[in-house]
Design an enzyme around this catalytic site. Structure first.
Site, PDB file in Angstrom:
ATOM      1  N   THR A  66       1.225  -1.298  -0.139  1.00 43.36           N
ATOM      2  CA  THR A  66       0.156   0.275   0.124  1.00 43.36           C
ATOM      3  C   THR A  66       0.988   1.462  -0.111  1.00 43.36           C
ATOM      4  O   THR A  66       0.894   1.628   1.100  1.00 43.36           O
ATOM      5  CB  THR A  66      -0.705   0.189   1.642  1.00 43.36           C
ATOM      6  OG1 THR A  66      -1.419  -1.360   0.744  1.00 43.36           O
ATOM      7  CG2 THR A  66      -1.841   1.318   1.023  1.00 43.36           C
TER       8      THR A  66
ATOM      9  N   LYS B  69      -7.168   1.115  -3.079  1.00 41.21           N
ATOM     10  CA  LYS B  69      -6.834   0.861  -1.533  1.00 41.21           C
ATOM     11  C   LYS B  69      -6.885   2.129  -0.757  1.00 41.21           C
ATOM     12  O   LYS B  69      -7.283   2.453   0.319  1.00 41.21           O
ATOM     13  CB  LYS B  69      -5.425   0.395  -2.050  1.00 41.21           C
ATOM     14  CG  LYS B  69      -4.745  -0.314  -0.281  1.00 41.21           C
ATOM     15  CD  LYS B  69      -6.112  -1.208   0.768  1.00 41.21           C
ATOM     16  CE  LYS B  69      -5.679  -1.220   1.946  1.00 41.21           C
ATOM     17  NZ  LYS B  69      -3.678  -2.058   1.703  1.00 41.21           N
TER      18      LYS B  69
END
Length: 270
Positions: free
Chosen positions: A102, A172
């Site tokens: 991420t 995300k």
């Protein structure tokens, strides 16, 4: 393309980053029969996987040199860029690099811009913690063309195809910010209830019966492990877009809880 066909084409996988998420993902691939080379900055974290059949590499370049597919699961943009510096020169044409970290769309696009000719890139950050990584139930948010690795990704979870490279990283941030903010709100709601003299059991059951139910479940999770410090990093990536005052407040709460840095997000209830 079915799983067996894909596995035949993908002979060897390199997985770089054996933290809380990378290690169970590696075990899923070993159990599925993939040849696996692993690398981690702290080399001792590879020992258990080597005992289970993986091959440990001393450097990122060594890990990826013979790989058909490279998977990276790294903590933050700085780590992703540093590993890229070390491994990109060793990538060979025909390799597919799947970044499950991420790190946000800006870093993803920077990583993709460094690729040598003939190397494909997929940004594929995941939703789900260590429990879902271990059982192959992650939600994989994929930006880029996944057809050649669909079988491999199926061992890790279900794929949501988001569009071009960078869109997985963008979605995300949207999803994880909503979850983190929601858990923080549940924690504050519980403190409000205490201040108003309501029994904890009554408050929890009422919240669980409300539209907040999934977030209440995450706030009381016992098998997940998403450290508060990583949650703060993720929210900081989102607030970098600007104009998000609620998320800015959540980020301040997370940063202010340095005592919980390594604890799971559910510890915000404490």
């Amino acid at each position: 393309m079915n799983t067996e066909t894909t596995k035949t084409n993908v002979q060897r996988v390199a997985l770089l980053g054996l933290g809380n998420m990378g290690a169970p993902m590696a075990r899923r691939l070993l159990a599925a029969g993939y040849g696996l080379t692993v690398w981690n900055r702290t080399a001792s974290k590879a020992e258990a996987l080597v005992a289970e059949g993986a091959v440990a590499a001393a450097t990122p370049a060594e890990a990826v040199r013979e790989a058909d597919v490279v998977i990276t699961m790294l903590a933050d943009p700085a780590a992703a860029l540093a590993v890229a510096d070390a491994m990109v020169p060793a990538l060979r044409a025909g390799t597919t690099w799947i970044d499950t970290s991420t790190v946000g769309p800006d870093t993803v696009r920077e990583l993709a811009s460094r690729l040598p000719d003939g190397v494909a890139f997929i940004d594929a950050p995941v939703m789900g913690s260590v429990d879902r990584a271990a059982t192959g139930e992650l939600l994989i948010l994929a930006g880029g063309e996944t057809a050649s690795v669909d079988g491999l990704l199926a061992e890790l979870g279900s794929v949501t195809r988001c569009g071009e490279v960078g869109t997985g990283a963008a979605l995300k941030l949207v999803l994880i910010s909503a979850v983190i903010g929601g858990v923080a709100l549940v924690a504050e709601s519980l403190r409000l209830a205490t201040a108003l003299g309501l029994p904890a059991s009554l408050t929890r059951s009422a919240l669980a019966a409300s539209p907040m139910e999934p977030l209440v479940g995450r706030a009381f999770a016992t098998e997940a492990h998403f450290p508060v410090e990583l949650a703060a990093k993720d929210v900081a990536l989102a607030t970098g877009v600007g104009g998000l005052p609620v998320l800015e407040a959540v980020r301040e709460v997370l940063v202010g809880r340095g005592d919980l840095a390594g604890a799971d997000l559910s510890s915000l209830r404490d």
